[in-house]
Design a protein around this motif. Structure first.
Motif, short mmCIF file in Angstrom:
data_model
loop_
_atom_site.label_atom_id
_atom_site.label_comp_id
_atom_site.label_asym_id
_atom_site.label_seq_id
_atom_site.Cartn_x
_atom_site.Cartn_y
_atom_site.Cartn_z
N GLY A 41 -2.22 1.81 10.19
CA GLY A 41 -2.72 2.26 8.89
C GLY A 41 -3.84 1.35 8.40
N LEU A 155 0.20 8.01 6.69
CA LEU A 155 0.86 8.04 5.39
C LEU A 155 0.58 6.74 4.62
N ILE A 156 0.71 5.61 5.29
CA ILE A 156 0.44 4.31 4.66
C ILE A 156 -1.02 4.23 4.23
N GLY A 158 -3.19 6.65 3.74
CA GLY A 158 -3.48 7.65 2.71
C GLY A 158 -2.92 7.27 1.35
N THR A 159 -1.88 6.47 1.34
CA THR A 159 -1.31 5.99 0.08
C THR A 159 -2.12 4.81 -0.48
N LEU A 160 -2.52 3.89 0.38
CA LEU A 160 -3.23 2.69 -0.07
C LEU A 160 -4.71 2.92 -0.38
N PRO A 162 -6.68 5.31 -1.72
CA PRO A 162 -7.18 5.69 -3.05
C PRO A 162 -7.16 4.53 -4.05
N PHE A 163 -6.15 3.69 -3.96
CA PHE A 163 -6.07 2.54 -4.86
C PHE A 163 -7.13 1.49 -4.51
#
Length: 181
Positions: A41, A155-156, A158-160, A162-163
């Motif tokens: 990721g 998933l990791i 894609g979660t991190l 944007p932030f």
């Protein structure tokens, strides 16, 4: 101009260390001396945030160091090449796709395209390496495990991402080309 080059080197070294740690923290052994981890990721994020060259170098070195430190030194040369290429091409693709819009923020289509590119290179690269080392039928057994790893990594990332892209400091790196420094 030099300030941005120095920042990229520092971020690159930091990203390499994060990739090493992320690869080693969750470490699930798989068939044929491989292991499932979350470092991929960050390999993807490295290419996107730091650009193809810096991101690729960071991803290759960080992943290779994890292999050395985890007792998988046999895989280290292949890992260096595979992860560097995965980060390079996914970062290049992401930059090309978002350059058209001119807006640096999380974009789903460029992210998925880059993520699939990264996953394909990692899975294909290890398949080719394992074909040479273990044979084709044995290498086929690792493909499902690589795909599971890739899914968690997407998933990791894609979660991190944007932030991370909300930070001006990191956002300014995205469209900065490695060769302009």
């Amino acid at each position: 101009m030099k300030s941005m080059g120095t920042k990229k080197i520092v971020y690159g070294a930091f990203m390499a260390s994060l990739i090493t740690v992320a690869t080693m923290v969750i470490h699930i052994p798989s068939a044929f001396n491989g292991y499932i981890h979350l470092g991929d990721g960050l390999v993807l994020i490295s290419g996107i945030l730091l650009g193809p060259m810096t991101g690729g170098i960071s991803a290759g070195i960080g992943s290779m160091m994890a292999d050395f430190l985890s007792g998988y030194a046999f895989y280290a040369p292949a890992t260096l090449i595979i992860k560097a290429l995965a980060s390079f091409f996914s970062g290049y693709l992401y930059q090309r796709l978002i350059k058209r819009s001119g807006i640096v923020s999380f974009r789903l289509v460029p992210f998925i395209s880059s993520g699939l590119t990264c996953s394909t290179i990692v899975t294909g690269g290890y398949f080719l390496f394992e074909c040479v080392v273990y044979g084709k039928s044995a290498a086929l057994l690792n493909i499902p495990l690589n795909l599971v790893q890739n899914s968690f990594s997407l998933l990791i990332a894609g979660t991190l991402l944007p932030f991370l892209l909300r930070r001006n400091e990191l956002r300014s790196l995205v469209l900065k080309k490695d060769y302009e420094e």
